[in-house]
Each structure stands twice: as structure tokens, then as C-alpha cells.
Write a protein that holds these residues in place. Structure first.
Motif, PDB file in Angstrom:
ATOM      1  N   ASP A  39       0.857  -1.179   0.000  1.00  0.00           N
ATOM      2  CA  ASP A  39       0.000   0.000   0.000  1.00  0.00           C
ATOM      3  C   ASP A  39       0.898   1.235   0.000  1.00  0.00           C
ATOM      4  O   ASP A  39       1.262   1.755   1.062  1.00  0.00           O
ATOM      5  CB  ASP A  39      -0.904  -0.023   1.237  1.00  0.00           C
ATOM      6  N   GLU A  40       1.264   1.680  -1.179  1.00  0.00           N
ATOM      7  CA  GLU A  40       2.201   2.795  -1.294  1.00  0.00           C
ATOM      8  C   GLU A  40       1.622   4.089  -0.727  1.00  0.00           C
ATOM      9  O   GLU A  40       2.360   4.909  -0.159  1.00  0.00           O
ATOM     10  CB  GLU A  40       2.606   3.002  -2.755  1.00  0.00           C
ATOM     11  N   ASP A  41       0.334   4.300  -0.883  1.00  0.00           N
ATOM     12  CA  ASP A  41      -0.274   5.546  -0.415  1.00  0.00           C
ATOM     13  C   ASP A  41      -0.122   5.705   1.093  1.00  0.00           C
ATOM     14  O   ASP A  41       0.181   6.799   1.590  1.00  0.00           O
ATOM     15  CB  ASP A  41      -1.756   5.591  -0.805  1.00  0.00           C
ATOM     16  N   LYS A  68       3.538   6.601   1.801  1.00  0.00           N
ATOM     17  CA  LYS A  68       3.887   7.959   1.382  1.00  0.00           C
ATOM     18  C   LYS A  68       3.195   9.019   2.218  1.00  0.00           C
ATOM     19  O   LYS A  68       3.597  10.192   2.191  1.00  0.00           O
ATOM     20  CB  LYS A  68       3.556   8.138  -0.095  1.00  0.00           C
ATOM     21  N   GLN A 123       9.872   7.792  -1.447  1.00  0.00           N
ATOM     22  CA  GLN A 123       9.791   6.878  -2.577  1.00  0.00           C
ATOM     23  C   GLN A 123       9.671   5.444  -2.067  1.00  0.00           C
ATOM     24  O   GLN A 123      10.168   5.108  -0.992  1.00  0.00           O
ATOM     25  CB  GLN A 123      11.057   7.029  -3.436  1.00  0.00           C
ATOM     26  N   ILE A 124       9.017   4.614  -2.850  1.00  0.00           N
ATOM     27  CA  ILE A 124       8.934   3.177  -2.576  1.00  0.00           C
ATOM     28  C   ILE A 124       9.617   2.452  -3.731  1.00  0.00           C
ATOM     29  O   ILE A 124       9.337   2.726  -4.901  1.00  0.00           O
ATOM     30  CB  ILE A 124       7.468   2.692  -2.476  1.00  0.00           C
ATOM     31  N   LYS A 138      10.247  -1.334  -5.238  1.00  0.00           N
ATOM     32  CA  LYS A 138       9.844  -2.738  -5.158  1.00  0.00           C
ATOM     33  C   LYS A 138      10.834  -3.601  -5.924  1.00  0.00           C
ATOM     34  O   LYS A 138      11.126  -3.343  -7.088  1.00  0.00           O
ATOM     35  CB  LYS A 138       8.432  -2.909  -5.714  1.00  0.00           C
ATOM     36  N   VAL A 169      10.954  -5.065  -0.544  1.00  0.00           N
ATOM     37  CA  VAL A 169      10.485  -3.707  -0.779  1.00  0.00           C
ATOM     38  C   VAL A 169      11.283  -2.764   0.108  1.00  0.00           C
ATOM     39  O   VAL A 169      11.624  -3.105   1.248  1.00  0.00           O
ATOM     40  CB  VAL A 169       8.965  -3.575  -0.503  1.00  0.00           C
ATOM     41  N   VAL A 211      11.719   1.377   1.516  1.00  0.00           N
ATOM     42  CA  VAL A 211      11.137   2.708   1.680  1.00  0.00           C
ATOM     43  C   VAL A 211      12.276   3.710   1.751  1.00  0.00           C
ATOM     44  O   VAL A 211      13.179   3.596   2.582  1.00  0.00           O
ATOM     45  CB  VAL A 211      10.270   2.791   2.948  1.00  0.00           C
ATOM     46  N   LEU A 213       3.296   0.121   5.033  1.00  0.00           N
ATOM     47  CA  LEU A 213       3.164  -0.446   3.683  1.00  0.00           C
ATOM     48  C   LEU A 213       2.127  -1.565   3.591  1.00  0.00           C
ATOM     49  O   LEU A 213       1.531  -1.785   2.540  1.00  0.00           O
ATOM     50  CB  LEU A 213       4.508  -1.011   3.211  1.00  0.00           C
TER      51      LEU A 213
END
Length: 740
Positions: A264-266, A269, A276-277, A279, A284, A286, A301
Motif C-alpha cells: 500500500d504505497e499511499d 507515502k 519513494q517506494i 519494489k 520492498v 522505503v 506499507l
């Protein structure tokens, strides 16, 4: 356990060339000019431990004399040692300057250090086959080359002064950074002679000091790196700060071989400071302004994973597989006499199965690497035991030529073999590919423990038969476990035998007429790695525990039993007797209000050193083991720094006791069950025993000391537990065996 490409982890370095210069420990001198200028004075400068050719390079307005790949001396007389080994707490950055200073005739405090750039041809360790720090080889491999480097410089400086004075070089001496002509009273500091010395040929015959004339070697010297570590100015990889640098932390698949499914990038962030993420296939990262933001972003995340084929993997299933494999075909590591036939017809035969668990390294400094990747270059700031392997892996990953990859090596906050691996460096470069600025990747402690490359799990079958005097006449030791060397250095594996896996098992010093040592390779579904002496840490435990079992079956004193078996090895016998004497072996321990007390003894030959240990323990009513005192006797050949010998053994003993009592990595549902120091326990200060170290005065070549103490103390403690309780420990960790 990390699933970085195995081809990258074990990247070949046979074609590695010298890169751009690395950073220094202190001072502002850059190696760029030295490396460029040295090539003008002949490639022999950079041959393995070779001293052909010399030169004088310019650093700013000052000249510096570079008689070989290890030393330069500037016009102020400042001596710089280019350290081809790394310092990870073992005292290398004191012992190596002592070797140089002894032959060069300078005060050791006047020698500063500079990390060597990756350069296989210049700094290849003949014992390890590469520019590597490990295997307790630093002093062993540097003993002669670094002394020769210092002696070469000394002889050339004397010759330069003799030319200046028009006298016979034999009439001059070197002393305290000067060349002196006693007959005339003339003297010149080294700095005044660098230009003249640089024009002289390297002597064909290098004259080393007679050990009886040593002024520095063999004397206690305070650690040269201690002040900076105490005042906080010492630079470890994790301390790197660069302009515009971002911080990243990572989470890899909790199941080895698993893949990243979704994040869940939102949510990540939304955390202030997260930028930035990134992958990857199995992880993963951050990217943030600071570590706290990166950790909070990672927690937010909500990463989902595809566990893959290993989701059902457990420690119990591993042991079942090892047990089955141990009954199959085996490679022969040692075959003396006819052990199989003697055992088959024996009337007094003893058998046992020993198990040793996976172990994590748990270094004080978790894995980290800082990367600045650009279109035409890559610069790395890291603490690594294998700079050239790291450089080769990065070249393979990025497609950049070796000369465009700079490795800035740093002090290591613990290594123990973990930083012989480059998985975390490769991962950091993979992340940096997606980041437009320098990025420091730092693993959390949980990531460090759960995605370590563990010491192998070993499953050993051992048997022996006794003669009419209750002494072993036949011995069969079958070792089953994974092969680190098959991955790390495949040519070392001969006829199916991993030499590291059988070290301290096939080279027994005990006088047993029929010996068969076998090896069965069995791999878990993840990568295993070196751990402060892999073969000896497990084989010493098995061999010395079983010898104790045989002594008990014969109703003989364990010390006396060993002494009879060491009749053919005077060095091994001497340390055994010294340890027993200093530990008052003949005086039994009385039970205390804390619990039952016992003494245990062990003997070891590994890494070129002979050692014997006696451990005094108390076992409490609830089966806790308190190690009260450890007496170490060691013959490590000629000693460079007695203080380092003691420190190495004290630290190694603590490390080994920790592993013997509590060390264990287990798996459930494909996942590592341990995550931090609350369930991967380390010894605490109040639990540390008194450690006494007694060093044999020896004139043999130096042996290694980083790993023997760790290896030898494990069986000594287990044997002491038996002496106290009558319970034999055949499976580590000890506390689990006692409570089973």
C-alpha cells in the motif's frame, strides 16, 4: 536466507583491476596520485606481496616514497600503511602497524592507516586466495610480507643516506625514524631521504630482524583505534553522511524464495519524510529523509507476500532430511588404517549423534551500504571483508567496468563472516538503481536476524571402539551439512569434501590408529555462510564431547585420557597440561547454594594454533547454566601483541559460550522464528565469566586467534555440565538439552 542471485553473491574476481582510491581512516591524503604514479614505476609494485620497483609520487606539494604496495613515507617522515585487511574489532589495525614499525624502525604510534582499495594483484592473501579478511589469517598471512615491506623501506632509506654521506651503508643504522651514521654523528630523518630513496632499486635480498632484536613485536601495545572509537570519531559504514543522501530500510520476503505480492504505497507515502517506494522481486524498500521515517513508512506499507514452495519448511523437517542423508553415501575426508573393519568386529563400541543448530551472526552494526549510482560510475561506502568480490558483483549487476566502481571501505562493527557476503551490497545497488540521489540502505535488527546467512545446521554420526586399555582403536566421524565452500570457492571442494566442513575433524592430534572421517553434503533451501570458524565450531564440539564420553566410559579422568592420546604431539600436550595446571584441574568444585558445580576440558588444533580450555560451571536447580571461570592456554606461535591475544580469546570465549548456551535459529512455516535479542539471546555483562589467558612462549610462525576461542569453549562448557549433572549434551543449545 537472503535470495539475492547466487551468481552475484559468488561473483568471480579473477579479472579485478585496481579501482579509484578508497577513503582513509585519518588524514586527507588521496590514493589517486599514488595509484597513477605507481604504474609509471613498474607493474611489479602491485604484484602479490612483491617489492619490485619503487617510486616517488606527489601529494599536493609534497613527495612521498612508495617502496611497495603497503607503505608510503612523505617528506615530513609520516609513514602510511595501506591496510589490505579490515578492522572489525580483532586488533588488525594495531598488529599490522607493529609489523611494519618493527622492521622500519619507527614508533608504532607514528604509523597511520589507509584502507586499501580493491586490488587482487596487490593484496591477495595467499592463505585465502583473494583480498579477504577472514579465517583467522590476518597476522598469519601478513607476518612475513609486512615485515619485508618495512625492511625494504628501511634498507632503501639507509642506502639513500649512505649515498648522501658517501659512506658504506653497512656503517649506518636506522633508529626512531632516522638514519644515523654513528662514526660521524650524522643523522637524517626519513622525510629528508624520500626523494633519493625513490630513485634506488629495490634490494634483491631483504634482511629481516632476528626475533631476539625485536623492540615492538611481542610487547603489549594499546589498540591504536581505541581513542577514535571512544570519542566517537571512528567511521563505520553506518556513519556515512553525503550531500542530498536519502535513507532506506527494507523488508524481504519472510519465507525464503517468496515474492512480493503487493504494498500500500499511499499509506507509506503519507508518512512525513517518506519520498519513494522501491519494489524488488523479493523485497520492498522505503526511501526517506531519515531512518525513523523509513521505518514508519515500511510499517505502513502493509506488504503482502507470495510464500512459495518453502512455506511449510520447519526445523523438524530439516532434521528428518539430515538424518536420512547421513545414512547415504559419503565422501571420504580422512582414511587412516581400517576403521570400518575394526569397528565392525569391535566388542566395545560406542556411538552417538550430535546436532548443532543454525546460528545468526548478530553483529553490533547491522547490515548497511551507501550507494551513489550514476550512469557511468558507482561509488560505494561500506564495511566489507571482501572488497574485490563486492566490486565484481556490482560490475556484474550494473554492467559498469571495474575501474568505474569505487569501494570506500570502513571499520566494521563486527564481521564474524557475515561481511564475507555481498548480498546486502547487491541489494543496496538494486535499490539505488531507482533513486536519483545517494542512498544509504540500513537493515533493521529484525531484518538482520531474519535474513541473515546462517551457520549451517550439522548432524553428525560418530562411533569408536576401545582396546583392552579402554583407549580408542578405531574412530568414524560422519559429518552431514551444507557446503559453504562449494558456493564461496568451488575449487576448494575436492572429491566431494568441503575442507572447511571437516576442519578440526580430519586432522586429529589424538593418537588413534584407525580413523575414518566422512562428509555428506546436504543443502537447506537457502544460502548458509561462514560464522567465526564454521568447521571447527561444530567439529570441536563433537570431537571433544565424544572424547569425554569415551573417558567416562573408561572411568578415566578426562584430562589424563586426553594426555595419553596426545603422546605424539608435544605442542598440543603442552597447552593441555598448562590449562589443567592453571585451572587447578585436580581440585574438584564443590556444590554451591546456586547449584551443582563441575569442570570441563577441551583441546583444539585449528587455524594454525593449539589451544586447551577448562570451564568451571554451575547448573542451577532450574537447569540454568552459569559459567563462572574459563582458563585458556594457547600456543599461537610467535605473538605480535599480547594484549590482542588476550582480547581475542576473551571475546571469542564470550561469543562461543553465548552460542553454546542459547544460540539457535529455528523455522516454522518457512519463517525464522527469532527476530531480535529478546529471542536470539546474547550473554549479558553480569553473566560473563572470569577469563584467564596463558600464552606459551613459542618461536613457531604465528597462528590465528579470531576463531579458536569460540570453537574450543563450547565443548568445555558442555563437558562441565556433564561433570556437574551427569547429563550428556549432544545437541546445542545446552539449555534446551537440559530442559528437554
Amino acid at each position: 536466507m537472503n535470495m539475492i542471485d547466487k551468481d552475484l553473491v559468488g561473483a568471480s574476481t579473477s579479472a579485478v583491476k585496481s579501482p579509484e582510491p578508497s577513503s582513509l581512516i585519518s588524514g586527507g591524503v588521496n590514493r589517486r596520485d599514488f595509484l597513477k604514479l605507481s604504474s609509471l614505476f613498474g607493474a611489479g609494485l602491485m604484484l602479490q606481496f612483491s617489492f619490485i620497483g619503487t617510486g616517488c609520487s606527489k601529494i599536493g606539494e609534497k613527495s612521498q616514497f612508495t617502496p611497495n604496495a603497503f607503505i608510503h613515507i612523505d617528506e615530513d617522515g609520516l609513514v602510511t600503511l595501506v591496510a589490505h585487511k579490515v578492522e572489525m574489532g580483532q586488533g588488525t589495525y594495531t598488529s599490522m602497524p607493529m609489523l611494519i614499525a618493527e622492521e622500519l624502525e619507527v614508533d608504532v604510534s607514528k604509523v597511520r592507516l589507509e584502507h586499501a582499495a580493491p586490488n587482487e594483484s596487490a593484496y591477495k592473501d595467499p592463505l585465502l586466495g583473494g583480498q579477504i579478511t577472514g579465517g583467522s589469517t590476518s597476522v598469519r598471512s601478513a607476518w612475513k610480507p609486512l615485515r619485508e615491506a618495512g625492511a625494504t623501506a628501511r634498507m632503501m632509506l639507509i642506502s639513500a643516506a649512505a649515498l648522501e654521506w658517501k659512506v658504506d651503508p653497512k656503517s649506518c643504522i636506522a633508529e626512531n625514524g632516522e638514519v644515523i651514521h654513528p662514526d660521524s654523528g650524522q643523522r637524517l630523518g626519513y622525510g629528508k631521504l624520500v626523494n633519493q630513496a625513490a630513485r634506488l632499486p629495490v634490494p634483491e635480498v631483504i634482511v629481516l630482524k632476528d626475533p631476539k632484536d625485536f623492540k615492538i613485536i611481542g610487547k603489549p601495545v594499546h589498540r591504536l583505534d581505541s581513542p577514535e572509537k571512544v570519542n566517537g570519531s571512528a567511521q563505520f559504514g553506518i556513519d556515512v553522511q553525503l550531500p542530498d543522501m536519502k535513507i532506506a530500510t527494507v523488508a524481504a520476503s519472510p519465507v525464503f524464495g517468496g515474492k512480493l505480492a503487493s504494498v500500500d504505497e499511499d499509506k507509506a507515502k503519507a508518512v512525513k519524510g517518506v519520498r519513494q517506494i522501491v519494489k524488488l522481486d523479493n523485497a520492498v524498500a522505503v526511501i526517506a529523509d531519515h531512518m525513523w521515517a523509513a521505518k514508519q513508512g515500511l510499517a505502513a506499507l502493509d506488504a503482502k507476500w507470495e510464500d512459495g514452495a518453502n512455506a511449510g519448511y520447519t526445523t523438524a523437517s530439516l532434521v528428518q532430511d539430515l538424518d536420512k542423508a547421513s545414512k547415504g553415501e559419503a565422501a571420504i575426508a580422512e582414511n587412516k588404517g581400517d576403521a570400518a573393519s575394526v569397528l565392525k568386529g569391535a566388542s566395545k563400541k560406542f556411538e552417538a549423534i550430535y546436532e548443532l543448530p543454525f546460528l545468526a551472526h548478530a553483529t553490533m552494526e547491522p547490515m548497511n551500504c551507501t550507494v551513489h549510482l550514476q550512469s557511468d560510475s558507482c561509488e560505494i561506502w561500506v564495511g566489507t571483508q571482501v572488497p574485490t568480490i563486492a566490486q565484481g558483483a556490482i560490475a556484474q549487476l550494473t554492467g559498469l567496468p571495474i575501474e568505474k566502481i569505487t569501494i570506500n571501505n570502513h571499520l566494521l562493527g563486527g564481521g564474524f563472516g557475515r561481511r564475507l557476503e555481498v548480498d546486502f551490497i547487491v541489494q543496496a545497488v538494486q535499490i539505488a538503481k531507482e533513486v536519483d540521489s545517494p542512498v544509504k540502505v540500513v537493515w533493521t535488527r529484525e531484518e538482520d536476524v531474519q535474513h541473515d546467512m546462517y551457520r549451517p545446521y550439522y548432524y553428525d554420526r560418530i562411533s569408536a571402539s576401545l582396546d583392552d586399555k579402554s583407549m580408542p582403536e578405531a574412530w568414524n566421524h560422519r559429518i552431514t551439512g551444507s557446503s559453504i565452500m562449494a558456493r564461496f570457492f568451488p575449487p576448494a571442494v575436492k572429491d566431494g569434501v568441503d575442507p572447511d566442513a571437516v576442519e578440526a575433524a580430519r586432522d586429529l592430534k589424538y593418537n588413534i590408529p584407525n580413523v575414518l572421517v566422512e562428509y555428506v553434503r546436504h543443502e537447506p533451501p537457502f544460502i548458509t555462510a561462514f560464522w567465526r570458524g564454521v568447521g571447527p565450531t561444530h567439529n570441536a564440539f563433537v570431537v571433544e564431547s565424544f572424547i569425554d564420553e569415551l573417558a567416562a566410559s573408561a572411568k578415566q579422568d578426562p584430562f589424563e585420557y586426553r594426555r595419553k592420546l596426545l603422546v605424539n604431539d608435544t605442542r598440543a600436550k603442552a597447552v593441555l597440561e598448562l590449562a589443567a595446571e592453571k585451572a587447578n584441574w585436580k581440585q574438584p568444585l564443590a556444590a554451591t547454594k546456586e547449584g551443582k558445580a563441575g569442570k570441563g576440558i577441551s583441546s583444539l588444533f585449528a587455524f594454525g594454533s593449539y589451544m586447551s580450555l577448562v570451564a568451571d560451571v554451575i547448573v542451577t536447580p532450574d537447569n540454568e547454566v552459569l559459567v563462572k571461570r574459563v582458563v585458556c592456554a594457547v600456543d599461537c606461535g610467535m605473538v605480535v601483541n599480547p594484549d590482542t591475544v588476550r582480547a581475542q580469546l576473551e571475546g571469542g570465549v564470550i561469543f562461543g559460550i553465548t552460542a553454546a548456551l542459547w544460540g539457535e535459529v529455528t523455522f516454522k512455516d518457512g519463517r525464522t522464528e527469532q527476530s531480535n535479542f529478546h529471542n536470539y539471546r546474547l550473554m549479558r555483562i553480569n553473566e560473563a565469566p572470569i577469563v584467564e589467558v596463558y600464552v606459551v612462549d613459542s618461536h613457531e610462525s604465528p597462528g590465528g586467534l579470531g576463531e579458536p576461542g569460540t570453537s574450543a569453549v563450547m565443548p568445555a562448557v558442555a563437558n562441565a555440565v556433564f561433570a556437574a549433572t551427569g547429563k550428556r549434551v549432544r545437541k546445542l543449545p545446552i539449555v534446551n538439552s537440559l530442559k528437554a
